[in-house]
Design a protein around this motif. Structure first.
Motif, PDB file in Angstrom:
ATOM      1  N   MET A 132       0.825  -1.208   0.000  1.00 55.11           N
ATOM      2  CA  MET A 132       0.000   0.000   0.000  1.00 55.11           C
ATOM      3  C   MET A 132       0.863   1.263   0.000  1.00 55.11           C
ATOM      4  O   MET A 132       0.430   2.315  -0.462  1.00 55.11           O
ATOM      5  N   GLN A 133       2.068   1.161   0.547  1.00 56.61           N
ATOM      6  CA  GLN A 133       2.870   2.367   0.751  1.00 56.61           C
ATOM      7  C   GLN A 133       3.401   3.017  -0.536  1.00 56.61           C
ATOM      8  O   GLN A 133       3.218   4.226  -0.714  1.00 56.61           O
TER       9      GLN A 133
ATOM     10  N   TRP B 132       1.316   8.400  -3.803  1.00 59.42           N
ATOM     11  CA  TRP B 132       0.869   9.331  -4.851  1.00 59.42           C
ATOM     12  C   TRP B 132      -0.594   9.694  -4.772  1.00 59.42           C
ATOM     13  O   TRP B 132      -1.089  10.446  -5.613  1.00 59.42           O
ATOM     14  N   ILE B 133      -1.316   9.189  -3.780  1.00 56.84           N
ATOM     15  CA  ILE B 133      -2.750   9.513  -3.703  1.00 56.84           C
ATOM     16  C   ILE B 133      -2.947  11.020  -3.570  1.00 56.84           C
ATOM     17  O   ILE B 133      -3.757  11.632  -4.256  1.00 56.84           O
ATOM     18  N   SER B 134      -2.183  11.647  -2.684  1.00 57.51           N
ATOM     19  CA  SER B 134      -2.398  13.069  -2.410  1.00 57.51           C
ATOM     20  C   SER B 134      -2.049  13.943  -3.624  1.00 57.51           C
ATOM     21  O   SER B 134      -2.524  15.058  -3.726  1.00 57.51           O
ATOM     22  N   ARG B 135      -1.206  13.423  -4.518  1.00 61.85           N
ATOM     23  CA  ARG B 135      -0.752  14.236  -5.655  1.00 61.85           C
ATOM     24  C   ARG B 135      -1.275  13.743  -6.994  1.00 61.85           C
ATOM     25  O   ARG B 135      -0.816  14.205  -8.043  1.00 61.85           O
ATOM     26  N   ALA B 136      -2.204  12.809  -6.984  1.00 63.44           N
ATOM     27  CA  ALA B 136      -2.724  12.279  -8.247  1.00 63.44           C
ATOM     28  C   ALA B 136      -3.160  13.432  -9.144  1.00 63.44           C
ATOM     29  O   ALA B 136      -3.761  14.396  -8.669  1.00 63.44           O
ATOM     30  N   PRO B 137      -2.850  13.346 -10.445  1.00 57.80           N
ATOM     31  CA  PRO B 137      -2.976  14.524 -11.307  1.00 57.80           C
ATOM     32  C   PRO B 137      -4.395  14.860 -11.770  1.00 57.80           C
ATOM     33  O   PRO B 137      -4.591  15.896 -12.398  1.00 57.80           O
ATOM     34  N   SER B 138      -5.369  14.017 -11.496  1.00 57.49           N
ATOM     35  CA  SER B 138      -6.757  14.383 -11.780  1.00 57.49           C
ATOM     36  C   SER B 138      -7.620  13.748 -10.696  1.00 57.49           C
ATOM     37  O   SER B 138      -7.186  12.807 -10.023  1.00 57.49           O
TER      38      SER B 138
ATOM     39  N   ARG C  42      -8.225  10.052 -11.423  1.00 57.39           N
ATOM     40  CA  ARG C  42      -7.075   9.198 -11.078  1.00 57.39           C
ATOM     41  C   ARG C  42      -6.934   9.059  -9.567  1.00 57.39           C
ATOM     42  O   ARG C  42      -6.538   8.015  -9.056  1.00 57.39           O
ATOM     43  N   LYS C  43      -7.249  10.110  -8.853  1.00 56.96           N
ATOM     44  CA  LYS C  43      -7.157  10.055  -7.386  1.00 56.96           C
ATOM     45  C   LYS C  43      -8.143   9.014  -6.849  1.00 56.96           C
ATOM     46  O   LYS C  43      -7.790   8.182  -6.012  1.00 56.96           O
TER      47      LYS C  43
ATOM     48  N   LEU D  47      -6.988   5.570  -4.994  1.00 61.53           N
ATOM     49  CA  LEU D  47      -7.430   5.359  -3.614  1.00 61.53           C
ATOM     50  C   LEU D  47      -8.174   4.027  -3.493  1.00 61.53           C
ATOM     51  O   LEU D  47      -7.947   3.250  -2.558  1.00 61.53           O
TER      52      LEU D  47
ATOM     53  N   VAL E  65      -5.533   1.171  -3.718  1.00 57.13           N
ATOM     54  CA  VAL E  65      -4.735   0.964  -2.507  1.00 57.13           C
ATOM     55  C   VAL E  65      -5.630   0.375  -1.398  1.00 57.13           C
ATOM     56  O   VAL E  65      -5.206  -0.476  -0.612  1.00 57.13           O
TER      57      VAL E  65
ATOM     58  N   TRP F 128       4.758   9.987 -11.009  1.00 58.56           N
ATOM     59  CA  TRP F 128       3.413   9.468 -11.216  1.00 58.56           C
ATOM     60  C   TRP F 128       3.431   8.227 -12.120  1.00 58.56           C
ATOM     61  O   TRP F 128       2.645   7.294 -11.932  1.00 58.56           O
TER      62      TRP F 128
ATOM     63  N   GLN G  51      -9.367  14.799   0.672  1.00 57.82           N
ATOM     64  CA  GLN G  51      -7.903  14.884   0.645  1.00 57.82           C
ATOM     65  C   GLN G  51      -7.326  14.582   2.032  1.00 57.82           C
ATOM     66  O   GLN G  51      -6.355  13.844   2.167  1.00 57.82           O
TER      67      GLN G  51
ATOM     68  N   ASP H  65     -11.510  19.252 -12.765  1.00 59.61           N
ATOM     69  CA  ASP H  65     -10.071  19.351 -12.540  1.00 59.61           C
ATOM     70  C   ASP H  65      -9.573  20.802 -12.593  1.00 59.61           C
ATOM     71  O   ASP H  65      -8.696  21.180 -11.822  1.00 59.61           O
TER      72      ASP H  65
ATOM     73  N   TYR I 114      -7.649  21.927  -9.378  1.00 63.67           N
ATOM     74  CA  TYR I 114      -6.192  22.019  -9.488  1.00 63.67           C
ATOM     75  C   TYR I 114      -5.678  23.418  -9.840  1.00 63.67           C
ATOM     76  O   TYR I 114      -4.504  23.701  -9.650  1.00 63.67           O
TER      77      TYR I 114
ATOM     78  N   GLU J 128       0.486  20.460  -2.223  1.00 62.80           N
ATOM     79  CA  GLU J 128       0.735  19.035  -2.444  1.00 62.80           C
ATOM     80  C   GLU J 128      -0.242  18.476  -3.474  1.00 62.80           C
ATOM     81  O   GLU J 128       0.147  17.775  -4.406  1.00 62.80           O
TER      82      GLU J 128
END
Lengths: 355, 95, 241
Positions: free
Chosen positions: A88-89, A94-100, A103-104, A108, A111, A157, C20, C67, C71, C228
């Motif tokens: 899971m680690q 990258w969960i907090s920084r997923a680009p859309s 994708r987040k 999530l 994981v 990513w 988040q 998004d 973002y 972040e």
């Protein structure tokens, strides 16, 4: 469906998922076929156990089994469970920084699935007479290992995509045969896990496909991730057959169905075409089709590196273990509170009944 | 913390109306209420159930039909959990 | 606030920032079973956020999708309440925060489900069930922590003292909004009082009522959270993911 066993490769929705379904069908068939009852009084238990295995029936928790079979299974299932939990680690990173946001959500959910798979597997291990607390202790004390792949860092990513495609892909190749493992609870857990993992591999592939068809920077990010994850993924199948210590007995017991090298070859053969469609290059100049073998020749991973990482000297071993220990330690007061509350409630219930 | 302070529960799920509850696995929880919630989260993430039983040694606790909505509906829209959700480019095998 | 855009953006931002924060727990939860529960709740909040932000973008009519809104705005443009942006703290802080949030979101989404705007009504109908589950989960845990050990009681009371002032902002009157938050207060009070009483926790006194989130004046925490969350998306302008 009878005979699905053999048609799996071409079955609708075939491929790995088809094989999982075939394993599930085989499990039901075996269960329906001339069932062995309990051993007769005075019957040789080892012969009885061998009979059940020969008939491709499942060994169930309360059956007699050789102590070594039990120990081997506990070790294998536990290490498998630990791998899901530690796994899971790197992706969770990258969960907090997923680009859309899409994708987040997917990451999530993925994981979260790893946690679920860890728990299915701990539950299977517990049927063999070891407790969750003992299993957790074996993990955080470092006495039991987890898959060494998770000791590599996720730097970009694209690594999330590479883990989905290569690492989950390799895991599935490893795990699909385990759906036919002779131990019932493990086989059933693996069927469930494999069905869910199929989504993981596809989401990884989709991430890489989007990146490789995106901007030059995205494509470079995807290629860099594959360059870093390819050989560690090959190493996931374990040492070459000649050096593998547990294989022969596990094969006889039908815990393991194929050798490390067979599975590794199967994985390489699958990936080559998939990489072509991605438009990305597997980092192996000697990768080429061998017409005689009807398989790809490829460069072996660095097994010395694998041994170093297994022994604890990978890039992230210390970090992964520290993270798990901290979560466990920081949660202690919560678990104690829940236990105390449960005890109080039970006491109140008793008083109510007495009154 | 003391060993084994979190009891083990066996989980039974009714997959659809008309079927009986089937054993799906086990989990740990300090009490029945949390065991039921944990079972919902662990074993019905993909809408696998319409009803759950959790069973400690000897006792059975079931989710009540009245709670069904809040209990099971939230998983309905999480299509990305199912492998068919993903677009696989034409011609990719073994995925 | 005025109009459906501001309102939709505000409750969408609540859900996004809550998601988040909750997702930060992944692989850190006090039990592995709880890891799965927290991820489920985070996924629900994220799902609601996506629907709300998408709709907010349509109401605005400037071509911003979910998004772009998530973002490409800075902290001064976010409209979430301060409560959701506060750091997770320990498990007691997280559960008390979830209790306050869910006790507000349940009557909010229930009221939305019956409002005149069809899109908001549909979102409310879906999110209401999810919030009911979050409220149930938070209530179970707050009772256990409040009535568990001395340590858990102390931590949970402290969490309540820390977070309580922030709940006032949730109910600032806005008669022009599709649902006036001031009308949700009685429901919230009844729900939270019942849980706190059973948990043996004391409702804090005091008149401090920090606010400003709905006008884009946040705590110092939000900017870090956004830095972040947005870093990768912003590093590749215009890229598809």
């Amino acid at each position: 469906m009878y005979g699905n066993d053999f048609a799996a490769e071409d079955a609708p929705g075939g491929g790995l998922l088809g094989q999982v379904e075939a394993a599930e069908a085989a499990l039901r068939e075996a269960a329906a076929r001339g069932r062995r009852g309990a051993p007769e009084p005075g019957e040789d238990l080892e012969a009885y156990f061998a009979d059940v295995i020969d008939a491709d029936q499942k060994i169930e928790p309360r059956d007699w089994m050789p102590e070594a079979y039990r120990r081997t299974l506990i070790r294998q299932i536990a290490q498998h469970a630990h791998s899901e939990i530690i796994g899971m680690q790197p992706e969770g990173n990258w969960i907090s920084r997923a680009p859309s946001l899409k994708r987040k959500a997917i990451l999530l959910a993925k994981v979260q699935d790893e946690a679920g798979h860890g728990l299915y597997l701990y539950a299977a291990a517990e049927t063999l007479g070891i407790s969750r607390d003992e299993l957790v202790e074996l993990l955080i004390s470092g006495r039991q290992k987890y898959s060494s792949i998770f000791n590599y860092p996720t730097l970009t990513w694209a690594d999330v995509g590479a883990i989905g495609w290569l690492v989950d892909g390799a895991a599935i190749v490893n795990q699909v045969p385990l759906c036919r493992c002779s131990y019932g609870p493990y086989a059933r857990a693996m069927i469930r896990v494999c069905k869910e993992e199929s989504f993981h591999q596809r989401q990884g592939y989709e991430i890489l496909h989007t990146l490789s068809h995106g901007t030059p920077a995205q494509k470079a990010m995807a290629q860099d991730a594959i360059d870093r994850w390819w050989y560690p993924s090959l190493a996931m199948f374990g040492p070459p057959d000649g050096d593998s210590t547990h294989s022969a007995q596990s094969m006889a017991w039908k815990i393991k169905r194929f050798s490390n090298d067979e599975l590794r070859q199967r994985f390489v053969d699958m990936c080559v075409q998939q990489a072509e469609i991605l438009g990305l290059t597997l980092p192996d100049a000697d990768l080429r089709w061998n017409d005689e073998r009807q398989a790809y020749d490829y460069t072996q991973p660095d097994y010395d590196e694998l041994m170093r990482v297994i022994k604890g000297d990978g890039p992230c071993n210390r970090q992964r273990m520290e993270h798990r220990r901290r979560a466990h330690d920081e949660g202690a007061w919560v678990r104690e509170a829940a236990a105390a509350y449960a005890a109080k409630q039970a006491e109140r219930q008793k008083e109510k009944i007495a009154a | 913390m003391s060993q084994e302070s979190t009891p083990l529960w066996e989980v039974f799920v009714r997959a659809r109306r008309g079927l009986s509850h089937t054993h799906v696995g086990s989990l740990h929880a300090p009490d029945a209420e949390l065991a039921l919630r944990n079972a919902r989260d662990l074993y019905t993430r993909r809408q696998e159930g319409v009803s759950i039983w959790v069973v400690p040694a000897g006792a059975i606790t079931a989710s009540s039909p009245d709670e069904k909505d809040a209990f099971f509906d939230p998983a309905a829209d999480k299509v990305y959990r199912h492998p068919t959700f993903y677009e696989v480019p034409d011609g990719v095998a073994h995925l | 606030m005025n109009g459906p855009f501001d309102f939709t953006l505000a409750i969408g931002d609540d859900a996004l920032i809550a998601a988040q924060r909750l997702a930060e727990w992944t692989s850190h939860a006090p039990e592995m079973e709880e890891d799965i529960a927290l991820a489920n709740i985070a996924l629900d909040q994220l799902g609601a956020a996506r629907l709300l932000l998408t709709y907010a973008g349509e109401l605005e009519g400037a071509g911003r999708d979910e998004d772009a809104l998530a973002y490409l705005r800075d902290d001064r443009e976010f409209r979430n309440c301060l409560l959701v942006e506060l750091p997770n703290g320990d498990f007691a802080v997280t559960m008390v925060k979830l209790l306050l949030l869910a006790a507000y979101q349940v009557p909010l989404y229930t009221a939305l489900a019956g409002c005149a705007d069809e899109r908001l009504a549909a979102i409310g109908a879906k999110a209401r069930k999810e919030s009911a589950y979050h409220l149930d989960h938070a209530s179970l845990w707050v009772k256990r922590l409040g009535d568990g050990t001395e340590e858990s009681h102390r931590r949970t009371q402290a969490a309540l003292e820390q977070l309580w002032p922030y709940h006032h902002e949730l109910f600032t009157a806005d008669p022009a909004a599709p649902v006036d938050p001031a009308t949700l207060r009685a429901d919230f009070d009844a729900t939270v009082s019942a849980v706190l009483d059973e948990a043996g926790l004391t409702r804090p006194e005091g008149g401090w009522a920090p606010a400003g989130g709905r006008e884009g004046v946040h705590t110092e925490e939000l900017s870090y959270l956004l830095a972040e969350m947005q870093v990768l998306h912003r590093a590749h302008p215009g890229a598809r993911w």
